[in-house]
Scaffold this motif. Structure first.
Motif, PDB file in Angstrom:
ATOM      1  N   GLY A  36     -82.076 -70.262   1.769  1.00  0.00           N
ATOM      2  CA  GLY A  36     -82.938 -70.706   0.661  1.00  0.00           C
ATOM      3  C   GLY A  36     -82.339 -70.512  -0.723  1.00  0.00           C
ATOM      4  O   GLY A  36     -83.077 -70.411  -1.701  1.00  0.00           O
ATOM      5  N   TYR A  37     -81.001 -70.486  -0.814  1.00  0.00           N
ATOM      6  CA  TYR A  37     -80.375 -70.299  -2.140  1.00  0.00           C
ATOM      7  C   TYR A  37     -80.956 -71.284  -3.161  1.00  0.00           C
ATOM      8  O   TYR A  37     -81.369 -70.903  -4.253  1.00  0.00           O
ATOM      9  N   LEU A  38     -80.945 -72.568  -2.780  1.00  0.00           N
ATOM     10  CA  LEU A  38     -81.408 -73.594  -3.720  1.00  0.00           C
ATOM     11  C   LEU A  38     -82.882 -73.380  -4.067  1.00  0.00           C
ATOM     12  O   LEU A  38     -83.281 -73.504  -5.222  1.00  0.00           O
ATOM     13  N   GLY A  82     -89.228 -73.981  12.238  1.00  0.00           N
ATOM     14  CA  GLY A  82     -89.321 -75.170  13.088  1.00  0.00           C
ATOM     15  C   GLY A  82     -88.289 -76.222  12.758  1.00  0.00           C
ATOM     16  O   GLY A  82     -87.498 -76.087  11.811  1.00  0.00           O
ATOM     17  N   ALA A  83     -88.313 -77.286  13.580  1.00  0.00           N
ATOM     18  CA  ALA A  83     -87.358 -78.384  13.410  1.00  0.00           C
ATOM     19  C   ALA A  83     -87.871 -79.374  12.359  1.00  0.00           C
ATOM     20  O   ALA A  83     -89.084 -79.547  12.208  1.00  0.00           O
ATOM     21  N   ILE A  84     -86.941 -79.991  11.666  1.00  0.00           N
ATOM     22  CA  ILE A  84     -87.287 -80.951  10.610  1.00  0.00           C
ATOM     23  C   ILE A  84     -88.223 -82.019  11.151  1.00  0.00           C
ATOM     24  O   ILE A  84     -89.240 -82.350  10.531  1.00  0.00           O
ATOM     25  N   THR A  98     -76.926 -85.136  12.066  1.00  0.00           N
ATOM     26  CA  THR A  98     -78.075 -86.047  11.987  1.00  0.00           C
ATOM     27  C   THR A  98     -79.340 -85.372  11.448  1.00  0.00           C
ATOM     28  O   THR A  98     -80.341 -86.054  11.224  1.00  0.00           O
ATOM     29  N   ALA A  99     -79.322 -84.055  11.221  1.00  0.00           N
ATOM     30  CA  ALA A  99     -80.476 -83.398  10.588  1.00  0.00           C
ATOM     31  C   ALA A  99     -80.680 -83.990   9.190  1.00  0.00           C
ATOM     32  O   ALA A  99     -81.806 -84.063   8.688  1.00  0.00           O
ATOM     33  N   THR A 100     -79.590 -84.443   8.582  1.00  0.00           N
ATOM     34  CA  THR A 100     -79.700 -85.129   7.282  1.00  0.00           C
ATOM     35  C   THR A 100     -80.540 -86.395   7.429  1.00  0.00           C
ATOM     36  O   THR A 100     -81.374 -86.715   6.579  1.00  0.00           O
ATOM     37  N   ASP A 101     -80.307 -87.122   8.532  1.00  0.00           N
ATOM     38  CA  ASP A 101     -81.088 -88.351   8.768  1.00  0.00           C
ATOM     39  C   ASP A 101     -82.553 -88.028   9.042  1.00  0.00           C
ATOM     40  O   ASP A 101     -83.440 -88.755   8.610  1.00  0.00           O
ATOM     41  N   ASP A 102     -82.778 -86.911   9.774  1.00  0.00           N
ATOM     42  CA  ASP A 102     -84.173 -86.498  10.008  1.00  0.00           C
ATOM     43  C   ASP A 102     -84.868 -86.275   8.663  1.00  0.00           C
ATOM     44  O   ASP A 102     -86.017 -86.683   8.470  1.00  0.00           O
ATOM     45  N   ALA A 103     -84.144 -85.622   7.749  1.00  0.00           N
ATOM     46  CA  ALA A 103     -84.737 -85.324   6.434  1.00  0.00           C
ATOM     47  C   ALA A 103     -85.010 -86.616   5.657  1.00  0.00           C
ATOM     48  O   ALA A 103     -86.090 -86.794   5.073  1.00  0.00           O
TER      49      ALA A 103
HETATM   50  C1  LIG Z   1     -75.243 -75.367   6.773  1.00  0.00           C
HETATM   51  S1  LIG Z   1     -76.822 -74.649   6.639  1.00  0.00           S
HETATM   52  C2  LIG Z   1     -77.283 -75.052   4.998  1.00  0.00           C
HETATM   53  C3  LIG Z   1     -78.367 -74.190   4.468  1.00  0.00           C
HETATM   54  C4  LIG Z   1     -78.859 -74.509   3.060  1.00  0.00           C
HETATM   55  N1  LIG Z   1     -79.418 -75.833   2.971  1.00  0.00           N
HETATM   56  C5  LIG Z   1     -77.744 -74.349   2.056  1.00  0.00           C
HETATM   57  O1  LIG Z   1     -77.241 -75.343   1.556  1.00  0.00           O
HETATM   58  O2  LIG Z   1     -77.415 -73.201   1.747  1.00  0.00           O
HETATM   59  C6  LIG Z   1     -77.844 -75.728   7.608  1.00  0.00           C
HETATM   60  C7  LIG Z   1     -79.162 -75.095   7.968  1.00  0.00           C
HETATM   61  O3  LIG Z   1     -79.996 -76.089   8.522  1.00  0.00           O
HETATM   62  C8  LIG Z   1     -80.675 -75.572   9.655  1.00  0.00           C
HETATM   63  N2  LIG Z   1     -80.957 -76.731  10.507  1.00  0.00           N
HETATM   64  C9  LIG Z   1     -80.082 -77.598  11.083  1.00  0.00           C
HETATM   65  N3  LIG Z   1     -80.710 -78.554  11.767  1.00  0.00           N
HETATM   66  C10 LIG Z   1     -82.030 -78.316  11.622  1.00  0.00           C
HETATM   67  C11 LIG Z   1     -83.199 -78.981  12.106  1.00  0.00           C
HETATM   68  N4  LIG Z   1     -83.099 -80.075  12.841  1.00  0.00           N
HETATM   69  N5  LIG Z   1     -84.387 -78.437  11.774  1.00  0.00           N
HETATM   70  C12 LIG Z   1     -84.495 -77.323  11.000  1.00  0.00           C
HETATM   71  N6  LIG Z   1     -83.419 -76.659  10.521  1.00  0.00           N
HETATM   72  C13 LIG Z   1     -82.207 -77.153  10.818  1.00  0.00           C
HETATM   73  C14 LIG Z   1     -79.700 -74.594  10.260  1.00  0.00           C
HETATM   74  O4  LIG Z   1     -80.345 -73.624  11.053  1.00  0.00           O
HETATM   75  C15 LIG Z   1     -79.048 -74.012   9.019  1.00  0.00           C
HETATM   76  O5  LIG Z   1     -79.690 -72.854   8.582  1.00  0.00           O
END
Ligand SMILES: C[S@@+](CC[C@H](N)C(=O)[O-])C[C@H]1O[C@@H](n2cnc3c(N)ncnc32)[C@H](O)[C@@H]1O
Length: 392
Positions: free
Chosen positions: A192-194, A242-244, A263-268
């Motif tokens: 949670g830095y940001l 939880g998951a995105i 692909t978590a980026t795509d989920d977002a």
């Molecule tokens: C590389 S870290 C980046 C963390 C933060 N956003 C940063 O920039 O400092 C990616 C984080 O996303 C979480 N993550 C990846 N896929 C995810 C998903 N599908 N749902 C929820 N969290 C996810 C991971 O557990 C990890 O903590």
């Protein structure tokens, strides 16, 4: 007292507050001049080598511009602005507030006493270089950025610079969001830095009320984040496990994801589009999904030289993936920009996709779809993961 004297009275109070060190801020609002997207002008005192200056922050819809003036220039600008282009102003000092309102030729000025307000620091260099100049914060310590003495640790200087840079980029984007207290959802929040940096800056420096929710699949990070948010008394910041894809993002005004994996980026992005978020900002990291398809699906030998070297495959995959993401966002009514947000000395994954919803398709939908198809054909891609989520 006749009407224009109200302006002189406000300017005189501003000048006195400036010289006696009690000026907190003068904010001009109700702008109806010619500058597109100008929302407000914020004036404060700063101390620089050449002496004390009036620092004007011109707040536009999605950015801030700062200009510094000496007293006579500043007062002339304020006088002209209050006569013609701004309908309201609020002078905040440590002792009193003054509210100015103009309706045609009619002007009102109301003074209210206040207590317990402190004047901000006027140290220009600190303020300029670091939005978060105060390092004695519990969250900075909890995240390992500051040490026992409250100073930034030597091995965390880079991280501290980066989070300040993130605040510089995101604060004006958040300032452009319409609701009074927007909801920002950070997908894959990690530690949670940001979220801590942005919340702290918005709540304590910019005084912009927000709610931030960090979504993270790792339970321990969520528990730690919530404990630190409570210890910092950040009531509007929380973390959810939880998951995105399982998170209900409806009502989100902004959806952010920094280095959420592949692909978590795509989920977002998908969650942001479904929520109709005004702002979607993602910094993608690994681009494996497209990379695999590009390597497997080369139509003919023409792209072979471009995909011969592993490092170039990786870069092409990154560019193709993010280009398709930008086009898919465009297809959903977002105006999209891509730019580097930190130096590549910190991380090679330094592109930020910023998409702002304007609801209008700048181009014909068919033309965008055609470009998507052509790019996929060229690189032998069957389907981009985000296309699947969007049902294309
Ligand atoms: C590389 S870290 C980046 C963390 C933060 N956003 C940063 O920039 O400092 C990616 C984080 O996303 C979480 N993550 C990846 N896929 C995810 C998903 N599908 N749902 C929820 N969290 C996810 C991971 O557990 C990890 O903590």
């Amino acid at each position: 007292m006749n009407a224009p004297d109200r302006i002189e009275e406000l300017l005189s109070a501003t000048r006195t507050a400036f010289s006696s060190g009690v000026l907190v801020q003068l904010k001009l609002g109700g702008y109806h001049g010619d500058e597109p997207e100008l929302k407000a002008v914020l004036v404060k005192k700063i101390s620089v080598k050449g002496g004390d200056k009036y620092s004007f922050t011109y707040r536009y819809k999605t950015r801030d511009t700062i200009k510094n003036f000496n007293e006579s220039e500043a007062l002339a600008l304020l006088r002209d602005g209050l006569r013609d282009e701004f309908r309201s102003a609020r002078l905040a000092t440590t002792d009193f507030d003054m509210m100015f309102e103009r309706n045609g030729a009619k002007m009102r000025l109301k003074r209210t006493e206040v207590e317990g307000r402190e004047a901000p620091s006027t140290d220009h260099n600190r303020a300029k270089n670091r939005p978060l100049s105060e390092t004695g914060k519990p969250w900075l310590k909890a995240l390992g950025i500051t040490g026992k003495t409250g100073a930034v640790r030597n091995d965390a200087q880079d991280k501290f610079r980066q989070i300040n840079k993130m605040v510089e980029i995101f604060a004006p984007l958040i300032a452009g969001l319409k609701p009074e207290k927007p909801l920002i959802v950070d997908m894959g929040a990690g530690k949670g830095y940001l979220d801590f940096a942005l919340y702290d800056y918005l709540a304590t420096v910019a005084r912009r009320p927000v709610r931030i929710i960090g979504v993270e699949m790792r339970d321990q990070l969520v528990a730690d984040g919530n404990a630190t948010a409570r210890a910092s008394e950040f009531d509007g910041l929380s973390f959810q496990p939880g998951a995105i894809m399982e998170f209900d993002a409806s009502g989100a005004d902004a959806v952010i994801a920094l280095h959420a994996c592949d692909t978590a980026t795509d989920d977002a992005i998908f969650k942001g589009i479904c929520a109709g978020a005004s702002l979607i900002a993602v910094a993608p990291c690994c681009h494996k999904q497209i990379r695999r398809q590009m390597q497997a699906g080369q139509l003919d030998g023409r792209l072979e030289p471009l995909l011969r070297h592993g490092i170039f495959v990786e870069r092409q995959a990154e560019m193709v993936t993010d280009t398709l993401r930008a086009l898919l966002l465009e297809l959903n009514g977002y105006k999209t920009r891509v730019f580097e947000f930190v130096s590549d000395a910190h991380t090679p994954k330094n592109n930020l996709i910023v998409a702002e919803k304007d609801g209008r398709m700048g181009r014909d939908r068919e033309a965008v779809l055609k470009q998507i198809t052509e790019i996929k054909t060229m690189f032998g891609i069957k389907q981009h993961y985000l296309e699947g989520l969007l049902g294309l």
